[in-house]
Design a protein around this motif. Structure first.
Motif, PDB file in Angstrom:
ATOM      1  N   ASP A   1      -1.543  14.679   1.845  1.00 52.48           N
ATOM      2  CA  ASP A   1      -1.279  13.252   1.948  1.00 52.48           C
ATOM      3  C   ASP A   1      -2.284  12.569   1.035  1.00 52.48           C
ATOM      4  O   ASP A   1      -3.490  12.648   1.261  1.00 52.48           O
ATOM      5  CB  ASP A   1      -1.452  12.753   3.379  1.00 52.48           C
TER       6      ASP A   1
ATOM      7  N   HIS B   1       3.027  11.750  -0.349  1.00 51.34           N
ATOM      8  CA  HIS B   1       2.968  12.875   0.586  1.00 51.34           C
ATOM      9  C   HIS B   1       3.687  14.054  -0.064  1.00 51.34           C
ATOM     10  O   HIS B   1       4.806  13.912  -0.541  1.00 51.34           O
ATOM     11  CB  HIS B   1       3.646  12.530   1.912  1.00 51.34           C
TER      12      HIS B   1
ATOM     13  N   ILE C   1       0.875  -1.171   0.000  1.00 49.87           N
ATOM     14  CA  ILE C   1       0.000   0.000   0.000  1.00 49.87           C
ATOM     15  C   ILE C   1       0.913   1.222   0.000  1.00 49.87           C
ATOM     16  O   ILE C   1       1.713   1.398   0.922  1.00 49.87           O
ATOM     17  CB  ILE C   1      -0.898   0.033   1.253  1.00 49.87           C
ATOM     18  N   VAL C   2       0.824   2.046  -1.044  1.00 46.20           N
ATOM     19  CA  VAL C   2       1.669   3.235  -1.154  1.00 46.20           C
ATOM     20  C   VAL C   2       0.817   4.482  -1.030  1.00 46.20           C
ATOM     21  O   VAL C   2      -0.381   4.470  -1.318  1.00 46.20           O
ATOM     22  CB  VAL C   2       2.462   3.252  -2.485  1.00 46.20           C
ATOM     23  N   ARG C   3       1.471   5.567  -0.592  1.00 44.70           N
ATOM     24  CA  ARG C   3       0.766   6.831  -0.397  1.00 44.70           C
ATOM     25  C   ARG C   3       1.737   7.973  -0.673  1.00 44.70           C
ATOM     26  O   ARG C   3       2.844   7.985  -0.130  1.00 44.70           O
ATOM     27  CB  ARG C   3       0.274   6.883   1.041  1.00 44.70           C
TER      28      ARG C   3
ATOM     29  N   SER D   1      -4.333   9.584  -1.163  1.00 43.02           N
ATOM     30  CA  SER D   1      -5.080   8.386  -0.770  1.00 43.02           C
ATOM     31  C   SER D   1      -4.193   7.158  -0.898  1.00 43.02           C
ATOM     32  O   SER D   1      -3.354   7.084  -1.796  1.00 43.02           O
ATOM     33  CB  SER D   1      -6.304   8.203  -1.675  1.00 43.02           C
ATOM     34  N   PRO D   2      -4.388   6.171  -0.023  1.00 44.69           N
ATOM     35  CA  PRO D   2      -3.615   4.934  -0.136  1.00 44.69           C
ATOM     36  C   PRO D   2      -4.016   4.181  -1.407  1.00 44.69           C
ATOM     37  O   PRO D   2      -5.189   4.103  -1.744  1.00 44.69           O
ATOM     38  CB  PRO D   2      -3.995   4.134   1.102  1.00 44.69           C
TER      39      PRO D   2
ATOM     40  N   GLU E   1      -3.256   0.471  -3.532  1.00 41.39           N
ATOM     41  CA  GLU E   1      -2.674  -0.871  -3.477  1.00 41.39           C
ATOM     42  C   GLU E   1      -1.876  -1.135  -4.743  1.00 41.39           C
ATOM     43  O   GLU E   1      -2.346  -0.900  -5.852  1.00 41.39           O
ATOM     44  CB  GLU E   1      -3.754  -1.929  -3.330  1.00 41.39           C
TER      45      GLU E   1
ATOM     46  N   SER F   1       5.170   6.733   1.146  1.00 42.82           N
ATOM     47  CA  SER F   1       5.242   5.814   2.289  1.00 42.82           C
ATOM     48  C   SER F   1       4.677   4.462   1.871  1.00 42.82           C
ATOM     49  O   SER F   1       3.870   4.363   0.963  1.00 42.82           O
ATOM     50  CB  SER F   1       4.470   6.378   3.487  1.00 42.82           C
ATOM     51  N   HIS F   2       5.144   3.417   2.551  1.00 40.64           N
ATOM     52  CA  HIS F   2       4.739   2.042   2.248  1.00 40.64           C
ATOM     53  C   HIS F   2       4.146   1.398   3.483  1.00 40.64           C
ATOM     54  O   HIS F   2       4.626   1.614   4.596  1.00 40.64           O
ATOM     55  CB  HIS F   2       5.968   1.217   1.824  1.00 40.64           C
ATOM     56  N   HIS F   3       3.117   0.587   3.277  1.00 39.53           N
ATOM     57  CA  HIS F   3       2.494  -0.165   4.369  1.00 39.53           C
ATOM     58  C   HIS F   3       2.178  -1.567   3.884  1.00 39.53           C
ATOM     59  O   HIS F   3       1.807  -1.754   2.732  1.00 39.53           O
ATOM     60  CB  HIS F   3       1.194   0.512   4.834  1.00 39.53           C
TER      61      HIS F   3
END
Length: 122
Positions: free
Chosen positions: A90, A78, A74-76, A92-93, A95, A118-120
Motif C-alpha cells: 500500500d 495499492h 488524497i490518492v494511494r 504512501s498517500p 495529495e 483509493s481516494h480520500h
C-alpha cells in the motif's frame, strides 16, 4: 425445489432485473431556479475525485491521477502481487491538488495480480 421451479424463478428474476434497468429514471423538477420543494435551497453536490489510469507491465505498476476539481484529493496506490511469498504493498498517500497530475509507482518481485488507487477527501 424442482428444476422447473428453479428455472421459472431464475427467469422471473432475470425479467425483473431487465425491467429495472430498462425503466426510465423519473426526476422531479424543482419549484424554482436552484430551489427544491417548498422553496428551500437545493443541496449542493460537491464534485470530488481524481481520474486515474493504471497500467501494469511485467512486475511494475504505474498510475497517473489527474484532479479536475477545485477540491484536493488524497490518492494511494495499492498493489497485490501474484506469488504468495511476494509482499503486497500500500503506497504512501499523495495529495492531488486542483488541476494537478501525479504519478504513482510500485512493483512486485514477479507478476502483479492487480493494482488499484483509493481516494480520500482532504
Amino acid at each position: 425445489m424442482r428444476p422447473s421451479n428453479r428455472r421459472a424463478a431464475a427467469g422471473a428474476l432475470a425479467l425483473f432485473a431487465v425491467a429495472a434497468l430498462a425503466a426510465p429514471a423519473v426526476a422531479e423538477r424543482p419549484s424554482g431556479p436552484g430551489r427544491g420543494h417548498g422553496g428551500e435551497a437545493a443541496p449542493k453536490v460537491a464534485l470530488f475525485g481524481s481520474t486515474c489510469r493504471t497500467s501494469v507491465r511485467g512486475s511494475r505498476v504505474v498510475a497517473y491521477c489527474h484532479n479536475p476539481y477545485p477540491v484536493s484529493d488524497i490518492v494511494r496506490l495499492h498493489t497485490e502481487c501474484d506469488r504468495w511469498w511476494d509482499i503486497d504493498a500500500d503506497g504512501s498517500p499523495v495529495e492531488v491538488g486542483p488541476a494537478q497530475t501525479v504519478r504513482l509507482t510500485d512493483r512486485c518481485w514477479k507478476e502483479v495480480r492487480r493494482a488499484w488507487v483509493s481516494h480520500h477527501r482532504m
